[in-house]
Design an enzyme around this catalytic site. Sequence first.
Site, PDB file in Angstrom:
ATOM      1  CD  GLU A  92      -2.846  -0.831   2.518  1.00  0.00           C
ATOM      2  OE1 GLU A  92      -2.655   0.129   3.279  1.00  0.00           O
ATOM      3  OE2 GLU A  92      -3.672  -1.720   2.753  1.00  0.00           O
ATOM      4  CB  CYS A 105       1.911   7.259   3.959  1.00  0.00           C
ATOM      5  SG  CYS A 105       2.287   6.027   5.235  1.00  0.00           S
ATOM      6  CB  CYS A 116       1.722  -3.052  17.034  1.00  0.00           C
ATOM      7  SG  CYS A 116       3.408  -2.383  17.025  1.00  0.00           S
ATOM      8  N   GLY A 164       5.277  -2.249   7.555  1.00  0.00           N
ATOM      9  CA  GLY A 164       6.636  -2.663   7.849  1.00  0.00           C
ATOM     10  C   GLY A 164       7.334  -1.748   8.845  1.00  0.00           C
ATOM     11  CD  GLU A 165      10.791  -0.434  12.766  1.00  0.00           C
ATOM     12  OE1 GLU A 165      11.531   0.475  12.350  1.00  0.00           O
ATOM     13  OE2 GLU A 165       9.887  -0.256  13.610  1.00  0.00           O
ATOM     14  CB  SER A 196       7.182   6.228  11.845  1.00  0.00           C
ATOM     15  OG  SER A 196       6.610   5.677  13.015  1.00  0.00           O
ATOM     16  CB  SER A 219       5.460   3.642  17.038  1.00  0.00           C
ATOM     17  OG  SER A 219       5.262   4.147  15.739  1.00  0.00           O
ATOM     18  CG  LEU A 220       6.221   5.705  24.103  1.00  0.00           C
ATOM     19  CD1 LEU A 220       7.484   4.877  24.307  1.00  0.00           C
ATOM     20  CD2 LEU A 220       6.321   7.031  24.860  1.00  0.00           C
ATOM     21  CG  HIS A 221       1.794   3.426  20.092  1.00  0.00           C
ATOM     22  ND1 HIS A 221       1.345   4.609  19.548  1.00  0.00           N
ATOM     23  CD2 HIS A 221       2.409   2.742  19.072  1.00  0.00           C
ATOM     24  CE1 HIS A 221       1.671   4.653  18.259  1.00  0.00           C
ATOM     25  NE2 HIS A 221       2.314   3.545  17.962  1.00  0.00           N
ATOM     26  CG  ASN A 297      -8.070   4.712  11.440  1.00  0.00           C
ATOM     27  OD1 ASN A 297      -9.077   5.404  11.347  1.00  0.00           O
ATOM     28  ND2 ASN A 297      -6.879   5.146  11.083  1.00  0.00           N
ATOM     29  CB  CYS A 341      -1.100   1.585   7.907  1.00  0.00           C
ATOM     30  SG  CYS A 341       0.284   0.881   7.042  1.00  0.00           S
TER      31      CYS A 341
END
Length: 361
Positions: A92, A105, A116, A164-165, A196, A219-221, A297, A341
Amino acid sequence: MNKPSIYGLTFDQLVLWLQEKGFKKSRALLVWDYLYRKRVHAFADMTDLKADCLACLEENWVIGTLTQHTRQESADGTNKFLFKLQDGNLIETVLMRHKFGLSVCVTTQVGCNIGCSFCASGLLAKSRDLSAAEIVEQIMRAQFMLDEAGAGDRVSHIVVMGIGEPFDNFVNMTNFIRIVKDQKGLDLAARHITVSTSGLAKKIKEFADSDLKVNLAISLHAPNNALRSRIMKINNAIPIETLMEAIEYYLMRTKRRVTIEYILLKDVNDQREHALELAELIGHISQLANVNLIPYNPVDEHSQYQRTDREVVRAFYDTLKKQGISVSVRLEHGTDIDAACGQLRSKQIKKSAAEENVVAG
């Protein structure tokens, strides 16, 4: 055997390759200009190239390998592309319209192994990294669409936040950045590119040392290890203390601001005590950090998570503000076209599987 895409070469690599084939550096400048300024679709369109150079390029390279499988357009102008790779995998890419410009993006891997628990991208495990060429071509395909519209619009910003990372595909990702930044080509400003990561500490330090001068988002979250390990399994390997030490190294080396991404999950990480704990965690770096709150989302496969109510988002925001933390709430784009995503890719794969089952039955 498929020929590789020339989009994977940095300018210096293109110069070296052409010189090895007996051509001067000036040929590389011309090829680069055709690729990224004139944005041709075929080597035959490089009409100023001499026949021997043109034949050499056509023998060894192609211009692009992606094919468009699906494109959805949102009411707000967001375009989500589903591209098919040469090996049949799907990725994507999203083009978003902002007041400040046009942002793309990009995806860096086929699938994701970070796992995650709230993320649609990780529903399918990583099968491979994308090449630098496949990442660059995502930008080019978005720009081709804009060129065809004839309004003179240009991609102005890039966020490396797709499937992906990125830091798990470090070399290809950083070569991609060098290619799109090159002033002789697309000339994307470094300050308009953001990468990111879920928190690969060693790579954050390597990124700091790379001197690419682009933006970093983490990306802490979650504000503590127990909660972060619950929603992000990477925290079991790289706990918050290790991540924070890497962030501090990045800030010391680059003197650049870092964005702390924090997705709000209803009744999981969105309470006042979480905001206070987050403020305490990052208070010592608050002069060089901004917290970006992200509305969740919902994903069918992750039904245990729900979207935080607006008043709770506001309360979380206000709590951080009162603690002296710079904070923003991410604007949403494409909410009517599988905005999360990974959703479009996941749904297409499930649709294909269902169709195969019908045929088999």
